[in-house]
Write an enzyme that holds these catalytic residues in place. Structure first.
Site, PDB file in Angstrom:
ATOM      1  N   ASN A   1      35.519  37.384  47.214  1.00 28.88           N
ATOM      2  CA  ASN A   1      36.924  37.170  47.574  1.00 28.88           C
ATOM      3  C   ASN A   1      37.463  38.484  48.134  1.00 28.88           C
ATOM      4  O   ASN A   1      37.693  39.423  47.381  1.00 28.88           O
ATOM      5  CB  ASN A   1      37.699  36.741  46.319  1.00 28.88           C
ATOM      6  CG  ASN A   1      39.187  36.643  46.567  1.00 28.88           C
ATOM      7  OD1 ASN A   1      39.651  36.685  47.719  1.00 28.88           O
ATOM      8  ND2 ASN A   1      39.957  36.510  45.492  1.00 28.88           N
TER       9      ASN A   1
ATOM     10  N   LYS B   1      40.279  39.100  49.390  1.00 29.80           N
ATOM     11  CA  LYS B   1      41.736  39.269  49.206  1.00 29.80           C
ATOM     12  C   LYS B   1      42.371  39.756  50.511  1.00 29.80           C
ATOM     13  O   LYS B   1      41.889  39.404  51.590  1.00 29.80           O
ATOM     14  CB  LYS B   1      42.014  40.200  48.018  1.00 29.80           C
ATOM     15  CG  LYS B   1      41.249  39.750  46.760  1.00 29.80           C
ATOM     16  CD  LYS B   1      41.683  40.427  45.496  1.00 29.80           C
ATOM     17  CE  LYS B   1      40.866  39.892  44.325  1.00 29.80           C
ATOM     18  NZ  LYS B   1      41.263  40.446  43.025  1.00 29.80           N
TER      19      LYS B   1
ATOM     20  N   HIS C   1      43.904  31.194  42.189  1.00 30.70           N
ATOM     21  CA  HIS C   1      43.624  32.585  41.810  1.00 30.70           C
ATOM     22  C   HIS C   1      44.828  33.135  41.047  1.00 30.70           C
ATOM     23  O   HIS C   1      45.974  32.808  41.359  1.00 30.70           O
ATOM     24  CB  HIS C   1      43.333  33.436  43.055  1.00 30.70           C
ATOM     25  CG  HIS C   1      42.765  34.766  42.696  1.00 30.70           C
ATOM     26  ND1 HIS C   1      43.562  35.809  42.258  1.00 30.70           N
ATOM     27  CD2 HIS C   1      41.488  35.218  42.659  1.00 30.70           C
ATOM     28  CE1 HIS C   1      42.776  36.839  41.967  1.00 30.70           C
ATOM     29  NE2 HIS C   1      41.521  36.520  42.209  1.00 30.70           N
TER      30      HIS C   1
ATOM     31  N   GLU D   1      46.316  35.808  41.223  1.00 25.38           N
ATOM     32  CA  GLU D   1      47.318  36.477  42.068  1.00 25.38           C
ATOM     33  C   GLU D   1      48.235  35.448  42.732  1.00 25.38           C
ATOM     34  O   GLU D   1      49.426  35.699  42.939  1.00 25.38           O
ATOM     35  CB  GLU D   1      46.588  37.359  43.107  1.00 25.38           C
ATOM     36  CG  GLU D   1      45.971  38.576  42.440  1.00 25.38           C
ATOM     37  CD  GLU D   1      44.681  39.079  43.074  1.00 25.38           C
ATOM     38  OE1 GLU D   1      44.395  38.740  44.237  1.00 25.38           O
ATOM     39  OE2 GLU D   1      43.945  39.812  42.386  1.00 25.38           O
TER      40      GLU D   1
ATOM     41  N   GLU E   1      38.280  33.822  35.395  1.00 20.49           N
ATOM     42  CA  GLU E   1      38.658  35.203  35.690  1.00 20.49           C
ATOM     43  C   GLU E   1      39.728  35.660  34.705  1.00 20.49           C
ATOM     44  O   GLU E   1      40.921  35.372  34.900  1.00 20.49           O
ATOM     45  CB  GLU E   1      39.212  35.314  37.118  1.00 20.49           C
ATOM     46  CG  GLU E   1      38.229  34.901  38.196  1.00 20.49           C
ATOM     47  CD  GLU E   1      38.569  35.547  39.543  1.00 20.49           C
ATOM     48  OE1 GLU E   1      37.710  36.265  40.060  1.00 20.49           O
ATOM     49  OE2 GLU E   1      39.686  35.365  40.049  1.00 20.49           O
TER      50      GLU E   1
ATOM     51  N   GLY F   1      40.328  43.761  38.839  1.00 21.22           N
ATOM     52  CA  GLY F   1      40.722  45.007  39.490  1.00 21.22           C
ATOM     53  C   GLY F   1      41.018  46.143  38.535  1.00 21.22           C
ATOM     54  O   GLY F   1      41.570  47.161  38.939  1.00 21.22           O
TER      55      GLY F   1
ATOM     56  N   SER G   1      36.136  42.580  37.704  1.00 21.71           N
ATOM     57  CA  SER G   1      35.387  43.839  37.650  1.00 21.71           C
ATOM     58  C   SER G   1      33.885  43.622  37.498  1.00 21.71           C
ATOM     59  O   SER G   1      33.201  44.405  36.828  1.00 21.71           O
ATOM     60  CB  SER G   1      35.925  44.745  36.534  1.00 21.71           C
ATOM     61  OG  SER G   1      37.287  45.066  36.782  1.00 21.71           O
TER      62      SER G   1
HETATM   63  P1  13P Z   1      37.649  42.412  41.081  1.00 28.11           P
HETATM   64  O1  13P Z   1      36.180  42.112  41.218  1.00 28.11           O
HETATM   65  O2  13P Z   1      38.142  43.404  42.091  1.00 28.11           O
HETATM   66  O3  13P Z   1      38.046  42.733  39.683  1.00 28.11           O
HETATM   67  O4  13P Z   1      38.415  41.045  41.458  1.00 28.11           O
HETATM   68  C1  13P Z   1      37.989  39.859  40.892  1.00 28.11           C
HETATM   69  C2  13P Z   1      38.708  38.750  41.560  1.00 28.11           C
HETATM   70  O5  13P Z   1      39.919  38.613  41.427  1.00 28.11           O
HETATM   71  C3  13P Z   1      37.928  37.841  42.410  1.00 28.11           C
HETATM   72  O6  13P Z   1      38.661  36.723  42.771  1.00 28.11           O
END
Ligand code: 13P
Length: 249
Positions: A9, A11, A94, A96, A166, A172, A212
């Site tokens: 992803n 983003k 997601h 976010e 997740e 992150g 992560s």
């Molecule tokens: P990170 O791997 O940067 O922690 O992000 C995970 C994520 O949100 C994938 O959709």
């Protein structure tokens, strides 16, 4: 048996030129991958059509879709648009999107329905925030996200769902869920699917871990019986590291 999947992803990262270069590099490395994992990338909307042209072994996903089919929804991107440029998957729900754009389970359920009706596969994201885990509510949260987001589907429809667990506190942050925490939750998710749709469908559902996950910890996460791959953020922006994760199986 269920597929192993590693999905990147991206983003809101990469301008067009950099995105095209990254996709080309990922595809090239993926032609030599040593695992049987399905490799998916989810670049920004603006890059999808051109990136599709450089992919052979890697599959294309969008990061989101509109909750309506078409019409006067300025700024939105519909599932039929995604289908028309060769996307096969759509990331839905997601954290976010849930947190910053206030997407609740009712909206997400609509997006899931539209995605399936366009012949695309949802990668449906679930996971708790830290205060919920600390209050020991993480199983309840995940249970209700599943119940309200995807458990309205018929068994035949549900067979097209990929679930991504997740934990929001791991996204992150560099704080990865431990292999035990991941396995415990993935096992719980599979048992919820089994209660709703039966053992066979549960055994065939791919459940990905996200948060992560990187080259250095993918192996220990993927070694768990109920962890079928990863949804990767930051580490998906570097082709070599992303392929290290793909090859961690
Ligand atoms: P990170 O791997 O940067 O922690 O992000 C995970 C994520 O949100 C994938 O959709």
């Amino acid at each position: 048996m269920r597929q192993k999947i590693v999905a990147g992803n991206w983003k809101m990262n990469t301008v067009y030129k950099d995105g095209l270069e990254l996709a080309t590099a990922v595809n090239s490395l993926a032609t030599k991958k040593t695992s049987d994992a399905v490799v998916i990338i989810a670049p920004p909307f603006t890059h999808l059509a051109e990136i599709k042209k450089v992919l052979s072994v890697v599959k294309l996903s969008a990061q989101n879709c509109a909750s309506e089919e078409s019409g006067a929804y300025t700024g939105e991107v519909s599932v039929s648009m995604l289908k028309s440029v060769g996307a096969e998957y759509v990331i839905i729900g997601h954290s976010e999107r849930r947190a910053y754009y206030h997407e609740d389970n009712a909206i997400l359920a609509k997006k899931v329905n539209l995605t399936l009706s366009a012949g695309l596969k949802p990668i449906f994201c679930i996971g708790e925030v830290l205060p919920e885990r600390n209050a020991n509510k993480h199983f309840d949260i995940v249970k209700s996200q599943l119940a309200e987001g995807v458990f309205h589907l018929s068994p035949v429809e549900f067979e097209n769902i990929v679930v991504a667990y997740e934990p929001v506190w791991a996204i992150g942050t560099g704080v990865t869920a431990s292999p035990e925490q991941a396995q415990e939750m993935h096992k719980f998710i599979r048992s919820e699917i089994s209660s709703k749709y039966g053992e066979k469908i549960a055994a065939n559902t791919s459940i990905l871990y996200g948060g992560s996950c990187k080259g250095s910890n993918a192996k220990e996460l993927f070694a768990n019986p109920d962890v079928d791959g990863g949804l990767i953020g930051g580490a998906a922006l570097k082709a070599e590291e992303f392929l290290q994760i793909v090859n961690a199986f």
